[in-house]
Design a protein around this motif. Structure first.
Motif, PDB file in Angstrom:
ATOM      1  N   ARG A   1      -6.906  -6.641  -5.521  1.00 36.96           N
ATOM      2  CA  ARG A   1      -6.249  -5.382  -5.880  1.00 36.96           C
ATOM      3  C   ARG A   1      -5.388  -4.840  -4.742  1.00 36.96           C
ATOM      4  N   ALA A   2      -5.916  -4.801  -3.523  1.00 34.56           N
ATOM      5  CA  ALA A   2      -5.142  -4.232  -2.424  1.00 34.56           C
ATOM      6  C   ALA A   2      -3.881  -5.044  -2.163  1.00 34.56           C
ATOM      7  N   ARG A   3      -3.982  -6.360  -2.246  1.00 36.54           N
ATOM      8  CA  ARG A   3      -2.799  -7.186  -2.017  1.00 36.54           C
ATOM      9  C   ARG A   3      -1.786  -7.055  -3.148  1.00 36.54           C
ATOM     10  N   GLY A   4      -2.273  -6.949  -4.380  1.00 35.22           N
ATOM     11  CA  GLY A   4      -1.352  -6.743  -5.491  1.00 35.22           C
ATOM     12  C   GLY A   4      -0.636  -5.408  -5.390  1.00 35.22           C
ATOM     13  N   LEU A   5      -1.383  -4.369  -5.021  1.00 34.46           N
ATOM     14  CA  LEU A   5      -0.760  -3.056  -4.841  1.00 34.46           C
ATOM     15  C   LEU A   5       0.201  -3.063  -3.660  1.00 34.46           C
ATOM     16  N   ALA A   6      -0.086  -3.889  -2.658  1.00 36.01           N
ATOM     17  CA  ALA A   6       0.832  -4.003  -1.527  1.00 36.01           C
ATOM     18  C   ALA A   6       2.168  -4.583  -1.979  1.00 36.01           C
ATOM     19  N   VAL A   7       2.136  -5.567  -2.882  1.00 37.15           N
ATOM     20  CA  VAL A   7       3.390  -6.119  -3.414  1.00 37.15           C
ATOM     21  C   VAL A   7       4.131  -5.046  -4.211  1.00 37.15           C
ATOM     22  N   TYR A   8       3.386  -4.261  -4.975  1.00 36.84           N
ATOM     23  CA  TYR A   8       3.983  -3.163  -5.733  1.00 36.84           C
ATOM     24  C   TYR A   8       4.680  -2.177  -4.782  1.00 36.84           C
TER      25      TYR A   8
ATOM     26  N   THR B   1       3.477   5.745 -14.918  1.00 38.93           N
ATOM     27  CA  THR B   1       3.300   4.703 -15.931  1.00 38.93           C
ATOM     28  C   THR B   1       3.222   3.326 -15.297  1.00 38.93           C
ATOM     29  N   LEU B   2       4.110   3.049 -14.353  1.00 42.04           N
ATOM     30  CA  LEU B   2       4.105   1.745 -13.700  1.00 42.04           C
ATOM     31  C   LEU B   2       2.883   1.564 -12.805  1.00 42.04           C
ATOM     32  N   ASN B   3       2.495   2.632 -12.098  1.00 46.42           N
ATOM     33  CA  ASN B   3       1.324   2.528 -11.223  1.00 46.42           C
ATOM     34  C   ASN B   3       0.057   2.292 -12.028  1.00 46.42           C
ATOM     35  N   ALA B   4      -0.094   3.006 -13.142  1.00 42.58           N
ATOM     36  CA  ALA B   4      -1.269   2.807 -13.988  1.00 42.58           C
ATOM     37  C   ALA B   4      -1.289   1.394 -14.554  1.00 42.58           C
ATOM     38  N   ALA B   5      -0.121   0.883 -14.949  1.00 39.16           N
ATOM     39  CA  ALA B   5      -0.058  -0.485 -15.474  1.00 39.16           C
ATOM     40  C   ALA B   5      -0.472  -1.482 -14.405  1.00 39.16           C
ATOM     41  N   MET B   6      -0.035  -1.266 -13.179  1.00 40.35           N
ATOM     42  CA  MET B   6      -0.387  -2.184 -12.097  1.00 40.35           C
ATOM     43  C   MET B   6      -1.881  -2.133 -11.810  1.00 40.35           C
ATOM     44  N   GLN B   7      -2.452  -0.945 -11.762  1.00 36.87           N
ATOM     45  CA  GLN B   7      -3.879  -0.799 -11.458  1.00 36.87           C
ATOM     46  C   GLN B   7      -4.737  -1.513 -12.500  1.00 36.87           C
ATOM     47  N   THR B   8      -4.381  -1.378 -13.771  1.00 36.66           N
ATOM     48  CA  THR B   8      -5.222  -1.933 -14.830  1.00 36.66           C
ATOM     49  C   THR B   8      -5.053  -3.441 -14.991  1.00 36.66           C
ATOM     50  N   ARG B   9      -4.053  -4.035 -14.354  1.00 30.63           N
ATOM     51  CA  ARG B   9      -3.810  -5.461 -14.505  1.00 30.63           C
ATOM     52  C   ARG B   9      -4.325  -6.290 -13.327  1.00 30.63           C
ATOM     53  N   LEU B  10      -4.824  -5.649 -12.283  1.00 28.64           N
ATOM     54  CA  LEU B  10      -5.253  -6.372 -11.091  1.00 28.64           C
ATOM     55  C   LEU B  10      -6.772  -6.448 -11.010  1.00 28.64           C
ATOM     56  N   PRO B  11      -7.342  -7.634 -10.789  1.00 28.55           N
ATOM     57  CA  PRO B  11      -8.784  -7.735 -10.558  1.00 28.55           C
ATOM     58  C   PRO B  11      -9.141  -7.222  -9.169  1.00 28.55           C
ATOM     59  N   GLY B  12     -10.410  -6.897  -8.976  1.00 29.18           N
ATOM     60  CA  GLY B  12     -10.837  -6.270  -7.732  1.00 29.18           C
ATOM     61  C   GLY B  12     -10.593  -7.098  -6.496  1.00 29.18           C
TER      62      GLY B  12
ATOM     63  N   SER C   1      11.674   5.386   6.888  1.00 26.32           N
ATOM     64  CA  SER C   1      10.354   5.688   6.336  1.00 26.32           C
ATOM     65  C   SER C   1       9.859   4.574   5.428  1.00 26.32           C
ATOM     66  N   SER C   2      10.769   3.934   4.714  1.00 26.86           N
ATOM     67  CA  SER C   2      10.380   2.952   3.700  1.00 26.86           C
ATOM     68  C   SER C   2      10.362   1.520   4.201  1.00 26.86           C
ATOM     69  N   LEU C   3      11.197   1.196   5.188  1.00 35.06           N
ATOM     70  CA  LEU C   3      11.314  -0.182   5.655  1.00 35.06           C
ATOM     71  C   LEU C   3       9.994  -0.774   6.149  1.00 35.06           C
ATOM     72  N   PRO C   4       9.120   0.010   6.822  1.00 31.92           N
ATOM     73  CA  PRO C   4       7.846  -0.582   7.263  1.00 31.92           C
ATOM     74  C   PRO C   4       7.044  -1.204   6.132  1.00 31.92           C
ATOM     75  N   VAL C   5       7.178  -0.670   4.926  1.00 32.45           N
ATOM     76  CA  VAL C   5       6.449  -1.253   3.806  1.00 32.45           C
ATOM     77  C   VAL C   5       6.941  -2.668   3.548  1.00 32.45           C
ATOM     78  N   VAL C   6       8.250  -2.904   3.703  1.00 32.88           N
ATOM     79  CA  VAL C   6       8.799  -4.245   3.519  1.00 32.88           C
ATOM     80  C   VAL C   6       8.173  -5.216   4.520  1.00 32.88           C
ATOM     81  N   LEU C   7       7.985  -4.738   5.737  1.00 33.02           N
ATOM     82  CA  LEU C   7       7.488  -5.604   6.801  1.00 33.02           C
ATOM     83  C   LEU C   7       5.975  -5.736   6.802  1.00 33.02           C
ATOM     84  N   LEU C   8       5.271  -4.678   6.387  1.00 33.01           N
ATOM     85  CA  LEU C   8       3.820  -4.633   6.585  1.00 33.01           C
ATOM     86  C   LEU C   8       3.003  -4.573   5.303  1.00 33.01           C
ATOM     87  N   ALA C   9       3.638  -4.519   4.145  1.00 32.55           N
ATOM     88  CA  ALA C   9       2.874  -4.327   2.909  1.00 32.55           C
ATOM     89  C   ALA C   9       1.826  -5.417   2.712  1.00 32.55           C
ATOM     90  N   LEU C  10       2.242  -6.677   2.763  1.00 30.66           N
ATOM     91  CA  LEU C  10       1.294  -7.763   2.502  1.00 30.66           C
ATOM     92  C   LEU C  10       0.225  -7.876   3.592  1.00 30.66           C
TER      93      LEU C  10
END
Length: 556
Positions: free
Chosen positions: A355-362, A341-352, A67-76
């Motif tokens: 944002r999608a690519r930064g969240l993909a790395v997360y 807490t970590l998700n909120a920190a990530m959202q508030t630190r990424l410019p528009g 279930s999780s491995l596809p994120v490693v391959l496809l997140a970015l």
């Protein structure tokens, strides 16, 4: 770029209410259908894991990996797709693809032809659909609700997932015990229809991000990677996640084995244990605001890791089902506290713009970490028994809690300001380069006041990170050997369109602040002199005498 959401109901909640986003009909419809789909996903997970309970522990934990491995391959790539293409179309495509895969899974289950390998392959394909839609789903939120309600919308998204976590596993366990795994797979397949119908009814204009047609896939991925690499606040969030997830992932990897081997429960009992985690997470969603006010973000991270470490110790030592269920209530509370807490920190630190690519790395760190550690925990359980990996996971969580003091989330003074700042004017060239013209060398000449040389050089370290975040491939600062007050900055960007993106939508309040600090150290009354030079290896683009320097206001 977006359409206004449908008008709210006649008596909408107050704007500052936690439920205010549900007044928007489109957000409400997607929230409800997403809840049904999330319940189906948890039911499917229970059915898949329970079908493999009789096999090796490593095989059971591979369900989580699949279930999780596809994120490693496809997140970015998924983040790039969400930033560049029509997000409604991306979401609809992902939903229909997952519906087809779930249909195959259901048919094989009812035909009693579902082998462990087929189950893992189809689970992996479902994970690919989820990986594709993840960044796009988060990126459409500003189109569904008013900007001032984005915080409430994010909280409702977390509540949605945890309500599903509380209900889905318990229902899935009962259905598996009463009718077989095929029926939970069938419900999961049907659950994708609701979201697909709402998306098809959404009349969102097809839009393309500015400059997307000129930016290649690999260049887009590299731009996201470059931003994350040169954003200290973002990297700190990712570090905290990387330190938490190996130990925290032990809970999800080993819980089905704890249910069957330690607590001697059937599929219904396993569903109840997962429901206890979900119930604790729902409670945590209400406790979290007060926790952050009292403990702060770093205190919440430390406390959550300590609580989850204690829960793993309980699961390693007790053999009483109700005690395990009570412990898992606290596990859910700690899990949602840390992740929110970590998700909120990530959202508030990424410019528009990224944002999608930064969240993909997360998501890559979060889901990929779970995918990598799950089979390791399973293999360790096969060799040494369940207690050893549970206690090892607890130890890792304890170390994670201790490390918060050494590597905390950066405090308020260190947080970057991601709000857009278009403080660079378009450079007045004497010709119009094509979007792909490049590479482009930008040179900025400064006159630094006597005695400010060291301070200026220190300030330019921050400017260097700004340039690299927004597109610079190389960067350098040089001091004139004959005139110590004369500094020359140069950096290279891949193309003219990449540099124009720096001017139009990539600069933030933080970038402007660092530039202003450096400019305050210049000789009073002077301004930086900026030139833009193009690759002339295949011949000059224009005569050199007609390409003047531009003495602007300090913007490259």
């Amino acid at each position: 770029m977006s359409t206004a959401p449908p008008s709210p109901s006649s008596q909408p909640p107050k704007p500052d209410s936690a439920w205010a986003p549900l007044a928007a009909r489109l957000f409400r419809a997607l929230w409800i259908t997403q809840l049904v789909s999330n319940i189906g996903s948890w039911m499917q997970m229970v059915g898949a894991q329970w079908l493999l309970i009789g096999h090796d522990a490593a095989l059971v934990t591979l369900v989580q990996t699949a279930s999780s491995l596809p994120v490693v391959l496809l997140a970015l790539p998924s983040g790039v797709v969400a930033d560049r293409y029509d997000r409604r179309g991306v979401l609809l495509t992902a939903q229909l693809a997952m519906l087809a895969v779930s249909g195959v899974l259901t048919a094989l289950a009812f035909a009693d032809a579902l082998t462990p390998m087929l189950l893992l392959v189809l689970t992996f394909l479902l994970g690919c659909g989820s990986a594709l839609m993840g960044p796009a789903w988060q990126a459409i939120q500003p189109e569904l609700v008013e900007r001032r309600q984005l915080g409430q919308a994010a909280a409702l998204g977390g509540l949605n997932m945890n309500l599903a976590r509380a209900v889905g596993p318990a229902v899935g366990g009962v259905v598996v015990a009463a009718a077989g795994a095929g029926w939970v797979f069938a419900f999961n397949a049907a659950s994708y229809l609701g979201i697909a119908v709402v998306l098809m009814l959404w009349r969102r204009p097809r839009t393309v991000a500015p400059g997307a047609g000129h930016e290649k896939l690999l260049s887009s991925i590299d731009a996201g990677r470059r931003y994350v690499r040169h954003a200290p606040d973002v990297r700190r969030v990712l570090l905290r996640m990387a330190l938490f997830i190996p130990g925290g992932g032990a809970l999800w990897a080993l819980l089905p084995l704890v249910a069957s081997r330690s607590l001697h429960l059937g599929s219904g009992g396993y569903g109840v244990l997962l429901g206890a985690v979900g119930a604790g997470a729902v409670a945590g969603a209400f406790v979290l605001p007060r926790s952050n006010r009292v403990l702060g973000a770093n205190g919440t991270l430390c406390g959550g890791a300590l609580i989850l470490a204690s829960v793993l110790v309980v699961l390693a030592t007790v053999r009483v089902p109700w005690l395990g269920a009570v412990a898992l209530l606290f596990a859910g509370l700690a899990w949602i506290g840390v992740l929110s807490t970590l998700n909120a920190a990530m959202q508030t630190r990424l410019p528009g713009w990224v944002r999608a690519r930064g969240l993909a790395v997360y998501l890559l760190v979060f889901q990929g970490g779970q995918a990598l550690v799950a089979p390791l925990w399973g293999a360790l359980a096969d060799r040494l028994g369940l207690a050893v990996p549970l206690l090892a996971g607890s130890t890792l969580l304890l170390l994670s809690a201790i490390s918060v003091r050494r590597w905390p989330l950066l405090g308020a003074k260190g947080v970057d300001d991601p709000s857009p700042s278009e403080h660079w004017p378009v450079p007045p060239l004497v010709f119009e380069p094509g979007p792909t013209a490049g590479p482009v060398l930008i040179t900025v000449s400064y006159r630094v006041a006597p005695g400010n040389e060291t301070a200026f050089s220190d300030c330019m370290d921050h400017v260097a990170r700004s340039r690299r975040r927004t597109g610079a491939l190389t960067w350098g600062l040089y001091q004139d050997g004959q005139d110590p007050g004369h500094f020359i900055e140069n950096y290279l960007v891949a193309s003219w369109s990449e540099h124009l993106a720096q001017h139009s939508d990539r600069l933030t309040g933080t970038d402007r602040r660092y530039e202003e600090r450096a400019r305050r150290l210049l000789v009073p009354g002077t301004r930086p002199e900026v030139t833009h030079a193009f690759d002339a290896s295949s011949g000059p683009v224009v005569p050199a005498t007609t390409h003047p320097s531009w003495k602007g206001d300090g913007a490259p």
